[in-house]
Write a protein that holds these residues in place. Structure first.
Motif, PDB file in Angstrom:
ATOM      1  N   THR A  83       3.535   9.703  -9.944  1.00  0.00           N
ATOM      2  CA  THR A  83       2.849   9.806 -11.232  1.00  0.00           C
ATOM      3  C   THR A  83       2.074  11.108 -11.331  1.00  0.00           C
ATOM      4  OG1 THR A  83       2.671   7.407 -11.324  1.00  0.00           O
ATOM      5  CG2 THR A  83       1.213   8.658 -12.770  1.00  0.00           C
ATOM      6  N   TYR A  84       1.384  11.492 -10.264  1.00  0.00           N
ATOM      7  CA  TYR A  84       0.650  12.756 -10.246  1.00  0.00           C
ATOM      8  C   TYR A  84       1.590  13.936 -10.461  1.00  0.00           C
ATOM      9  CZ  TYR A  84      -1.331  16.928  -8.114  1.00  0.00           C
ATOM     10  OH  TYR A  84      -1.716  18.216  -7.856  1.00  0.00           O
ATOM     11  N   VAL A  85       2.685  13.938  -9.743  1.00  0.00           N
ATOM     12  CA  VAL A  85       3.626  15.056  -9.863  1.00  0.00           C
ATOM     13  C   VAL A  85       4.227  15.100 -11.259  1.00  0.00           C
ATOM     14  CG1 VAL A  85       5.863  15.909  -9.050  1.00  0.00           C
ATOM     15  CG2 VAL A  85       4.138  15.185  -7.405  1.00  0.00           C
ATOM     16  N   THR A  86       4.625  13.943 -11.782  1.00  0.00           N
ATOM     17  CA  THR A  86       5.305  13.898 -13.077  1.00  0.00           C
ATOM     18  C   THR A  86       4.377  14.168 -14.252  1.00  0.00           C
ATOM     19  OG1 THR A  86       6.832  12.277 -12.166  1.00  0.00           O
ATOM     20  CG2 THR A  86       6.763  12.472 -14.552  1.00  0.00           C
ATOM     21  N   LEU A  87       3.195  13.582 -14.252  1.00  0.00           N
ATOM     22  CA  LEU A  87       2.327  13.648 -15.430  1.00  0.00           C
ATOM     23  C   LEU A  87       1.275  14.750 -15.377  1.00  0.00           C
ATOM     24  CD1 LEU A  87       1.748   9.845 -16.056  1.00  0.00           C
ATOM     25  CD2 LEU A  87       3.372  11.375 -17.182  1.00  0.00           C
ATOM     26  N   ILE A  88       0.956  15.264 -14.195  1.00  0.00           N
ATOM     27  CA  ILE A  88      -0.109  16.261 -14.093  1.00  0.00           C
ATOM     28  C   ILE A  88       0.409  17.582 -13.549  1.00  0.00           C
ATOM     29  CG2 ILE A  88      -2.331  16.812 -13.044  1.00  0.00           C
ATOM     30  CD1 ILE A  88      -2.944  13.824 -13.035  1.00  0.00           C
ATOM     31  N   LEU A  89       1.054  17.554 -12.391  1.00  0.00           N
ATOM     32  CA  LEU A  89       1.432  18.795 -11.703  1.00  0.00           C
ATOM     33  C   LEU A  89       2.520  19.566 -12.428  1.00  0.00           C
ATOM     34  CD1 LEU A  89       0.902  20.527  -9.231  1.00  0.00           C
ATOM     35  CD2 LEU A  89       2.648  19.220  -8.035  1.00  0.00           C
ATOM     36  N   ILE A  90       3.607  18.924 -12.818  1.00  0.00           N
ATOM     37  CA  ILE A  90       4.707  19.627 -13.474  1.00  0.00           C
ATOM     38  C   ILE A  90       4.282  20.228 -14.816  1.00  0.00           C
ATOM     39  CG2 ILE A  90       6.979  19.311 -14.538  1.00  0.00           C
ATOM     40  CD1 ILE A  90       7.675  17.468 -12.215  1.00  0.00           C
ATOM     41  N   PRO A  91       3.597  19.499 -15.698  1.00  0.00           N
ATOM     42  CA  PRO A  91       3.167  20.139 -16.944  1.00  0.00           C
ATOM     43  C   PRO A  91       2.163  21.279 -16.731  1.00  0.00           C
ATOM     44  CG  PRO A  91       3.110  17.767 -17.200  1.00  0.00           C
ATOM     45  CD  PRO A  91       3.352  18.046 -15.746  1.00  0.00           C
ATOM     46  N   ALA A  92       1.293  21.138 -15.746  1.00  0.00           N
ATOM     47  CA  ALA A  92       0.323  22.209 -15.484  1.00  0.00           C
ATOM     48  C   ALA A  92       1.021  23.460 -14.994  1.00  0.00           C
ATOM     49  CB  ALA A  92      -0.709  21.744 -14.466  1.00  0.00           C
ATOM     50  N   ALA A  93       1.965  23.303 -14.091  1.00  0.00           N
ATOM     51  CA  ALA A  93       2.678  24.465 -13.558  1.00  0.00           C
ATOM     52  C   ALA A  93       3.637  25.058 -14.581  1.00  0.00           C
ATOM     53  CB  ALA A  93       3.436  24.069 -12.297  1.00  0.00           C
ATOM     54  N   ALA A  94       4.216  24.238 -15.419  1.00  0.00           N
ATOM     55  CA  ALA A  94       5.168  24.736 -16.418  1.00  0.00           C
ATOM     56  C   ALA A  94       4.491  25.499 -17.550  1.00  0.00           C
ATOM     57  CB  ALA A  94       5.975  23.569 -16.979  1.00  0.00           C
ATOM     58  N   ALA A 113       0.835  -1.209   0.000  1.00  0.00           N
ATOM     59  CA  ALA A 113       0.000   0.000   0.000  1.00  0.00           C
ATOM     60  C   ALA A 113       0.865   1.253   0.000  1.00  0.00           C
ATOM     61  CB  ALA A 113      -0.926  -0.006   1.209  1.00  0.00           C
ATOM     62  N   ALA A 114       1.924   1.272   0.782  1.00  0.00           N
ATOM     63  CA  ALA A 114       2.825   2.427   0.800  1.00  0.00           C
ATOM     64  C   ALA A 114       3.525   2.594  -0.536  1.00  0.00           C
ATOM     65  CB  ALA A 114       3.846   2.273   1.919  1.00  0.00           C
ATOM     66  N   GLY A 115       3.949   1.506  -1.130  1.00  0.00           N
ATOM     67  CA  GLY A 115       4.582   1.568  -2.450  1.00  0.00           C
ATOM     68  C   GLY A 115       3.637   2.097  -3.511  1.00  0.00           C
ATOM     69  N   VAL A 129      -8.385  17.312 -11.304  1.00  0.00           N
ATOM     70  CA  VAL A 129      -8.079  16.195 -12.196  1.00  0.00           C
ATOM     71  C   VAL A 129      -7.873  14.920 -11.376  1.00  0.00           C
ATOM     72  CG1 VAL A 129      -6.415  15.325 -13.885  1.00  0.00           C
ATOM     73  CG2 VAL A 129      -7.075  17.729 -13.924  1.00  0.00           C
ATOM     74  N   VAL A 130      -7.147  15.046 -10.277  1.00  0.00           N
ATOM     75  CA  VAL A 130      -6.930  13.890  -9.408  1.00  0.00           C
ATOM     76  C   VAL A 130      -8.259  13.414  -8.824  1.00  0.00           C
ATOM     77  CG1 VAL A 130      -5.833  13.118  -7.276  1.00  0.00           C
ATOM     78  CG2 VAL A 130      -4.572  14.511  -8.887  1.00  0.00           C
ATOM     79  N   ALA A 131      -9.108  14.350  -8.413  1.00  0.00           N
ATOM     80  CA  ALA A 131     -10.425  13.977  -7.881  1.00  0.00           C
ATOM     81  C   ALA A 131     -11.256  13.245  -8.931  1.00  0.00           C
ATOM     82  CB  ALA A 131     -11.163  15.214  -7.376  1.00  0.00           C
ATOM     83  N   ALA A 132     -11.183  13.685 -10.177  1.00  0.00           N
ATOM     84  CA  ALA A 132     -11.913  13.006 -11.246  1.00  0.00           C
ATOM     85  C   ALA A 132     -11.388  11.591 -11.447  1.00  0.00           C
ATOM     86  CB  ALA A 132     -11.798  13.802 -12.540  1.00  0.00           C
ATOM     87  N   PHE A 133     -10.066  11.411 -11.386  1.00  0.00           N
ATOM     88  CA  PHE A 133      -9.502  10.061 -11.506  1.00  0.00           C
ATOM     89  C   PHE A 133      -9.925   9.179 -10.344  1.00  0.00           C
ATOM     90  CE2 PHE A 133      -5.818  11.773 -14.204  1.00  0.00           C
ATOM     91  CZ  PHE A 133      -6.390  11.303 -15.379  1.00  0.00           C
ATOM     92  N   VAL A 134      -9.961   9.730  -9.149  1.00  0.00           N
ATOM     93  CA  VAL A 134     -10.373   8.954  -7.972  1.00  0.00           C
ATOM     94  C   VAL A 134     -11.838   8.552  -8.095  1.00  0.00           C
ATOM     95  CG1 VAL A 134     -10.804   9.107  -5.485  1.00  0.00           C
ATOM     96  CG2 VAL A 134      -8.635   9.882  -6.422  1.00  0.00           C
ATOM     97  N   ILE A 135     -12.689   9.477  -8.514  1.00  0.00           N
ATOM     98  CA  ILE A 135     -14.118   9.171  -8.673  1.00  0.00           C
ATOM     99  C   ILE A 135     -14.327   8.128  -9.761  1.00  0.00           C
ATOM    100  CG2 ILE A 135     -16.323  10.147  -9.425  1.00  0.00           C
ATOM    101  CD1 ILE A 135     -15.474  12.706  -7.894  1.00  0.00           C
ATOM    102  N   LEU A 168       4.075   5.555  -5.619  1.00  0.00           N
ATOM    103  CA  LEU A 168       4.011   5.505  -7.080  1.00  0.00           C
ATOM    104  C   LEU A 168       2.910   6.420  -7.615  1.00  0.00           C
ATOM    105  CD1 LEU A 168       5.103   4.196  -9.660  1.00  0.00           C
ATOM    106  CD2 LEU A 168       3.390   2.405  -9.355  1.00  0.00           C
ATOM    107  N   ALA A 169       1.752   6.441  -6.969  1.00  0.00           N
ATOM    108  CA  ALA A 169       0.659   7.313  -7.397  1.00  0.00           C
ATOM    109  C   ALA A 169       1.035   8.784  -7.237  1.00  0.00           C
ATOM    110  CB  ALA A 169      -0.606   7.002  -6.610  1.00  0.00           C
ATOM    111  N   LEU A 170       1.686   9.127  -6.138  1.00  0.00           N
ATOM    112  CA  LEU A 170       2.120  10.514  -5.927  1.00  0.00           C
ATOM    113  C   LEU A 170       3.156  10.927  -6.956  1.00  0.00           C
ATOM    114  CD1 LEU A 170       1.987  13.062  -4.186  1.00  0.00           C
ATOM    115  CD2 LEU A 170       3.814  12.065  -2.791  1.00  0.00           C
TER     116      LEU A 170
END
Length: 74
Positions: free
Chosen positions: A21-32, A11-13, A50-56, A17-19
């Motif tokens: 992926t979020y930072v690499t694929l969503i957060l960095i391109p959005a901020a850049a 679960a920790a792994g 976007v993360v909330a939509a993926f979770v839902i 991995l999810a965090l």
């Protein structure tokens, strides 16, 4: 290792991995995409939607599998 320890490690792994992926694929391109600091902060905040939509969507897919599991087994 006990079964509980293995479950916690997996679960920790998955969480790390999810965090990552979020930072690499969503957060960095959005901020850049923006040059101003406040626009970058706003993009980072809005990326949480976007993360909330993926979770839902994932919860809905999982609930659908649980709901129709007996029909899928036939």
């Amino acid at each position: 290792m006990s079964n509980e320890t293995i479950t916690l490690v997996v679960a920790a792994g998955c969480g790390v991995l999810a965090l990552a992926t979020y930072v690499t694929l969503i957060l960095i391109p959005a901020a850049a995409s923006y040059s101003s600091w406040w626009q970058r902060i706003a993009a980072a905040f809005l990326s949480l939607y976007v993360v909330a939509a993926f979770v839902i969507a994932g919860a809905g897919g999982g609930a659908g599998i649980v709901w129709f599991w007996d029909r899928l087994q036939d």
